[in-house]
Design a protein around this motif. Structure first.
Motif, PDB file in Angstrom:
ATOM      1  N   ASP A  64       0.827  -1.203   0.000  1.00 30.26           N
ATOM      2  CA  ASP A  64       0.000   0.000   0.000  1.00 30.26           C
ATOM      3  C   ASP A  64       0.858   1.248   0.000  1.00 30.26           C
ATOM      4  OD1 ASP A  64      -2.215  -1.539  -0.009  1.00 30.26           O
ATOM      5  OD2 ASP A  64      -2.617  -1.388   2.149  1.00 30.26           O
ATOM      6  N   ASP A  65       1.966   1.211   0.822  1.00 33.82           N
ATOM      7  CA  ASP A  65       2.846   2.373   0.886  1.00 33.82           C
ATOM      8  C   ASP A  65       3.519   2.608  -0.449  1.00 33.82           C
ATOM      9  OD1 ASP A  65       3.972   1.896   4.339  1.00 33.82           O
ATOM     10  OD2 ASP A  65       2.196   2.866   3.488  1.00 33.82           O
ATOM     11  N   THR A  66       3.915   1.510  -1.124  1.00 35.58           N
ATOM     12  CA  THR A  66       4.548   1.649  -2.435  1.00 35.58           C
ATOM     13  C   THR A  66       3.602   2.256  -3.438  1.00 35.58           C
ATOM     14  OG1 THR A  66       5.931  -0.271  -1.995  1.00 35.58           O
ATOM     15  CG2 THR A  66       5.689   0.400  -4.294  1.00 35.58           C
ATOM     16  N   THR A  67       2.360   1.804  -3.388  1.00 32.70           N
ATOM     17  CA  THR A  67       1.346   2.344  -4.298  1.00 32.70           C
ATOM     18  C   THR A  67       1.148   3.824  -4.087  1.00 32.70           C
ATOM     19  OG1 THR A  67       0.205   0.236  -4.347  1.00 32.70           O
ATOM     20  CG2 THR A  67      -1.043   2.162  -5.042  1.00 32.70           C
ATOM     21  N   ASN A  68       1.106   4.260  -2.808  1.00 35.77           N
ATOM     22  CA  ASN A  68       0.901   5.664  -2.506  1.00 35.77           C
ATOM     23  C   ASN A  68       2.059   6.511  -2.991  1.00 35.77           C
ATOM     24  OD1 ASN A  68      -1.585   5.497  -1.292  1.00 35.77           O
ATOM     25  ND2 ASN A  68      -0.765   5.035   0.735  1.00 35.77           N
ATOM     26  N   ASP A  69       3.308   5.974  -2.873  1.00 31.11           N
ATOM     27  CA  ASP A  69       4.470   6.754  -3.290  1.00 31.11           C
ATOM     28  C   ASP A  69       4.545   6.888  -4.802  1.00 31.11           C
ATOM     29  OD1 ASP A  69       5.271   7.133  -0.714  1.00 31.11           O
ATOM     30  OD2 ASP A  69       6.588   5.366  -0.645  1.00 31.11           O
ATOM     31  N   ASP A  70       4.150   5.801  -5.503  1.00 37.25           N
ATOM     32  CA  ASP A  70       4.243   5.830  -6.960  1.00 37.25           C
ATOM     33  C   ASP A  70       3.134   6.645  -7.594  1.00 37.25           C
ATOM     34  OD1 ASP A  70       6.448   4.269  -6.809  1.00 37.25           O
ATOM     35  OD2 ASP A  70       5.396   2.366  -7.190  1.00 37.25           O
ATOM     36  N   HIS A  71       2.022   6.760  -6.891  1.00 39.31           N
ATOM     37  CA  HIS A  71       0.857   7.451  -7.467  1.00 39.31           C
ATOM     38  C   HIS A  71       0.368   8.500  -6.487  1.00 39.31           C
ATOM     39  CE1 HIS A  71       0.711   4.429 -10.624  1.00 39.31           C
ATOM     40  NE2 HIS A  71       0.866   3.532  -9.671  1.00 39.31           N
ATOM     41  N   PRO A  72       0.891   9.725  -6.571  1.00 42.26           N
ATOM     42  CA  PRO A  72       0.456  10.781  -5.676  1.00 42.26           C
ATOM     43  C   PRO A  72      -1.040  11.001  -5.789  1.00 42.26           C
ATOM     44  CG  PRO A  72       2.384  11.458  -6.944  1.00 42.26           C
ATOM     45  CD  PRO A  72       1.905  10.181  -7.527  1.00 42.26           C
ATOM     46  N   THR A  73      -1.582  11.608  -4.742  1.00 42.50           N
ATOM     47  CA  THR A  73      -3.017  11.849  -4.716  1.00 42.50           C
ATOM     48  C   THR A  73      -3.388  12.908  -5.737  1.00 42.50           C
ATOM     49  OG1 THR A  73      -3.024  11.362  -2.370  1.00 42.50           O
ATOM     50  CG2 THR A  73      -4.947  12.504  -3.257  1.00 42.50           C
ATOM     51  N   THR A  74      -3.950  12.500  -6.848  1.00 44.88           N
ATOM     52  CA  THR A  74      -4.401  13.421  -7.889  1.00 44.88           C
ATOM     53  C   THR A  74      -5.755  12.970  -8.386  1.00 44.88           C
ATOM     54  OG1 THR A  74      -3.245  12.134  -9.575  1.00 44.88           O
ATOM     55  CG2 THR A  74      -2.096  14.053  -8.673  1.00 44.88           C
ATOM     56  N   PRO A  75      -6.582  13.896  -8.873  1.00 39.14           N
ATOM     57  CA  PRO A  75      -7.896  13.512  -9.369  1.00 39.14           C
ATOM     58  C   PRO A  75      -7.776  12.609 -10.583  1.00 39.14           C
ATOM     59  CG  PRO A  75      -7.668  15.911  -9.132  1.00 39.14           C
ATOM     60  CD  PRO A  75      -6.315  15.322  -8.994  1.00 39.14           C
ATOM     61  N   SER A  76      -8.740  11.711 -10.746  1.00 35.10           N
ATOM     62  CA  SER A  76      -8.743  10.837 -11.909  1.00 35.10           C
ATOM     63  C   SER A  76      -9.019  11.656 -13.157  1.00 35.10           C
ATOM     64  CB  SER A  76      -9.832   9.768 -11.758  1.00 35.10           C
ATOM     65  OG  SER A  76     -11.085  10.374 -11.576  1.00 35.10           O
ATOM     66  N   HIS A 128     -10.540  17.575  -4.924  1.00 34.33           N
ATOM     67  CA  HIS A 128      -9.548  16.704  -4.298  1.00 34.33           C
ATOM     68  C   HIS A 128     -10.085  16.006  -3.046  1.00 34.33           C
ATOM     69  CE1 HIS A 128      -5.805  17.587  -6.614  1.00 34.33           C
ATOM     70  NE2 HIS A 128      -6.521  18.621  -6.980  1.00 34.33           N
ATOM     71  N   GLY A 129     -11.393  15.900  -2.929  1.00 36.95           N
ATOM     72  CA  GLY A 129     -11.971  15.127  -1.835  1.00 36.95           C
ATOM     73  C   GLY A 129     -12.098  15.872  -0.516  1.00 36.95           C
ATOM     74  N   ARG A 130     -11.924  17.186  -0.511  1.00 31.89           N
ATOM     75  CA  ARG A 130     -12.074  18.011   0.686  1.00 31.89           C
ATOM     76  C   ARG A 130     -11.185  17.531   1.840  1.00 31.89           C
ATOM     77  NH1 ARG A 130     -16.777  17.964   3.175  1.00 31.89           N
ATOM     78  NH2 ARG A 130     -16.570  20.088   3.941  1.00 31.89           N
ATOM     79  N   LYS A 131      -9.964  17.107   1.540  1.00 30.19           N
ATOM     80  CA  LYS A 131      -9.112  16.567   2.594  1.00 30.19           C
ATOM     81  C   LYS A 131      -7.872  17.404   2.880  1.00 30.19           C
ATOM     82  CE  LYS A 131      -7.098  13.323  -0.724  1.00 30.19           C
ATOM     83  NZ  LYS A 131      -6.939  11.889  -1.036  1.00 30.19           N
ATOM     84  N   TYR A 132      -7.750  18.558   2.227  1.00 25.00           N
ATOM     85  CA  TYR A 132      -6.590  19.398   2.455  1.00 25.00           C
ATOM     86  C   TYR A 132      -6.971  20.668   3.211  1.00 25.00           C
ATOM     87  CZ  TYR A 132      -4.381  16.390  -0.970  1.00 25.00           C
ATOM     88  OH  TYR A 132      -3.887  15.299  -1.631  1.00 25.00           O
TER      89      TYR A 132
END
Length: 242
Positions: free
Chosen positions: A7-19, A146-150
């Motif tokens: 899961d951590d690898t996935t998060n690092d490779d794919h930053p949180t961005t809108p689809s 962005h999901g209202r999370k920032y």
């Protein structure tokens, strides 16, 4: 490798961005901005106005209204044939139908532009009010996408960028209202048509560039950042940020 490590690898490779939006291939927030100043938007918004003003010079008011509505319907069909969504295509007809209905009720051709004039004024008040409340509306839109999370308002760079973008939108909306209301009071329908087209999509395109800059700056400043658990900044499990 454990599931947590995966899961951590996935998060690092794919930053949180809108689809991405399928029709454009752009991230959702950039696609929203792109639609504000696109060439198609310019054509779709300009044609009904040009047709109405031209018809008003040559035809009785009743026929002018009919031509305007038929033009809106024709644009809607054209956009549907091109594969656009029903909700987007219907905008070509709904806006014209409302404006034409007001003209029919009042008997004055200049009232074709009344809804747009006061919509600009309302938008100006909303944009300016959001800046004065330190909640610039472009920032609210970015965070919603962005999901209202920032907690974007806590970052001075991001807040400043959205303040500039929202003020740019307020400036254009205020200018449109001021010029077009003056022409409306002067009862100059032809000049109203020219002002609607000239101050429409061209100015929207300029504002879109400023908003796109603010969106990209916000994403660069906040979205790629990670906490030790691999979650995005602001994604703390607390109540969503404003």
């Amino acid at each position: 490798m454990t599931k947590l490590q995966q899961d951590d690898t996935t998060n690092d490779d794919h930053p949180t961005t809108p689809s991405p939006v399928p029709e454009t291939g752009l991230p959702r927030d950039e696609a929203i901005v792109a639609r504000m100043g696109g060439r198609k938007g310019f054509v779709y918004s300009a044609i009904p106005v040009v047709v109405f003003v031209t018809a008003n010079l040559l035809l009785p008011l009743a026929m002018t209204i009919s031509v305007a509505v038929l033009t809106g319907a024709g644009l809607m069909v054209f956009r549907l044939v091109r594969g656009e969504r029903w909700t987007s295509a219907a905008g070509s007809l709904v806006g014209v139908a409302i404006a034409a209905g007001i003209v029919a009720l009042t008997g004055s051709a200049k009232n074709y532009f009344a809804v747009g004039i006061w919509a600009n004024f309302a938008g100006f008040l909303i944009a300016l009010g959001s800046v004065l409340a330190r909640r610039p509306v472009t920032g609210l839109i970015w965070n919603f996408v962005h999901g209202r999370k920032y907690r974007w308002r806590s970052d001075r760079t991001v807040l400043r960028a959205h303040t500039v973008a929202t003020l740019a939108a307020a400036g254009v909306l205020g200018a449109r209202f001021g010029v077009q209301q003056w022409l409306y009071i002067a009862d100059n329908t032809n000049a109203l048509g020219v002002a609607r087209v000239g101050m429409g999509t061209p100015l929207s395109a300029v504002v879109a560039l400023v908003i796109l800059w603010a969106f990209r700056r916000s994403t660069k400043q906040l979205a790629p950042k990670k906490t030790k658990t691999g979650e995005g900044v602001g994604d703390t499990g607390q109540k969503p940020a404003e």
